[in-house]
Scaffold this motif. Structure first.
Motif, PDB file in Angstrom:
ATOM      1  N   ASN A 114      -1.848   5.165 -10.696  1.00  0.00           N
ATOM      2  CA  ASN A 114      -0.835   4.106 -10.710  1.00  0.00           C
ATOM      3  C   ASN A 114       0.497   4.622 -11.251  1.00  0.00           C
ATOM      4  N   PHE A 115       0.442   5.438 -12.299  1.00  0.00           N
ATOM      5  CA  PHE A 115       1.665   6.043 -12.844  1.00  0.00           C
ATOM      6  C   PHE A 115       2.373   6.858 -11.766  1.00  0.00           C
ATOM      7  N   LEU A 116       1.608   7.677 -11.075  1.00  0.00           N
ATOM      8  CA  LEU A 116       2.213   8.539 -10.056  1.00  0.00           C
ATOM      9  C   LEU A 116       2.823   7.724  -8.917  1.00  0.00           C
ATOM     10  N   THR A 117       2.103   6.719  -8.435  1.00  0.00           N
ATOM     11  CA  THR A 117       2.609   5.949  -7.295  1.00  0.00           C
ATOM     12  C   THR A 117       3.785   5.050  -7.680  1.00  0.00           C
ATOM     13  N   ARG A 118       3.820   4.593  -8.908  1.00  0.00           N
ATOM     14  CA  ARG A 118       4.878   3.673  -9.328  1.00  0.00           C
ATOM     15  C   ARG A 118       6.077   4.373  -9.944  1.00  0.00           C
ATOM     16  N   LYS A 119       5.889   5.582 -10.454  1.00  0.00           N
ATOM     17  CA  LYS A 119       6.991   6.278 -11.131  1.00  0.00           C
ATOM     18  C   LYS A 119       7.374   7.580 -10.414  1.00  0.00           C
ATOM     19  N   LYS A 120       6.451   8.513 -10.390  1.00  0.00           N
ATOM     20  CA  LYS A 120       6.770   9.851  -9.881  1.00  0.00           C
ATOM     21  C   LYS A 120       6.987   9.863  -8.359  1.00  0.00           C
ATOM     22  N   TRP A 121       6.249   9.027  -7.654  1.00  0.00           N
ATOM     23  CA  TRP A 121       6.336   9.002  -6.193  1.00  0.00           C
ATOM     24  C   TRP A 121       7.018   7.747  -5.683  1.00  0.00           C
TER      25      TRP A 121
ATOM     26  N   VAL B 145       0.867  -1.174   0.000  1.00  0.00           N
ATOM     27  CA  VAL B 145       0.000   0.000   0.000  1.00  0.00           C
ATOM     28  C   VAL B 145       0.906   1.227   0.000  1.00  0.00           C
ATOM     29  N   HIS B 146       0.732   2.051  -1.023  1.00  0.00           N
ATOM     30  CA  HIS B 146       1.557   3.256  -1.151  1.00  0.00           C
ATOM     31  C   HIS B 146       1.242   4.228  -0.024  1.00  0.00           C
ATOM     32  N   LYS B 147       2.271   4.925   0.407  1.00  0.00           N
ATOM     33  CA  LYS B 147       2.153   5.870   1.518  1.00  0.00           C
ATOM     34  C   LYS B 147       1.124   6.975   1.248  1.00  0.00           C
ATOM     35  N   TYR B 148       0.946   7.355  -0.027  1.00  0.00           N
ATOM     36  CA  TYR B 148       0.026   8.443  -0.362  1.00  0.00           C
ATOM     37  C   TYR B 148      -1.390   7.949  -0.656  1.00  0.00           C
TER      38      TYR B 148
END
Length: 98
Positions: A40-47, A4-7
């Motif tokens: 998903n892009f943001l959590t896996r790449k940018k963040w 689970v992503h922190k954000y």
């Protein structure tokens, strides 16, 4: 166990920004992109590297600053990683170049 992503706690709060970005991408010709795919892009790449003291406005700014090119590069690389994209098929090559 799923990671689970922190954000993840912010996703519901930033849904209007995700919708806005999804609509912007659709206007630019990327009709198939969903809000969840942007997230998903943001959590896996940018963040990939999270900040402990992230603010809601920073997450919204990141969402709104997503460029179509960087998103499409990510999707293309992910497709190659899972092997779902083959350049042997003429139809797939044409779809990729749209």
């Amino acid at each position: 166990m799923d990671f689970v992503h922190k954000y993840e706690a912010f996703q519901k709060d930033v849904q209007p920004a995700l919708k806005s970005k999804q609509e912007e991408l659709a206007m630019l010709g990327y009709e198939g992109v969903t809000e969840q795919e942007i997230w998903n892009f943001l959590t896996r790449k940018k963040w990939k590297k999270t900040k402990d003291d992230i603010r809601l406005y920073e997450i919204v700014a990141d969402i709104l600053s997503v460029q179509p090119g960087e998103y499409m590069n990510f999707v293309t690389i992910e497709a190659f990683k899972i092997g779902s994209l083959s350049l042997d098929d003429e139809k797939e090559r044409r779809e990729l170049l749209k």
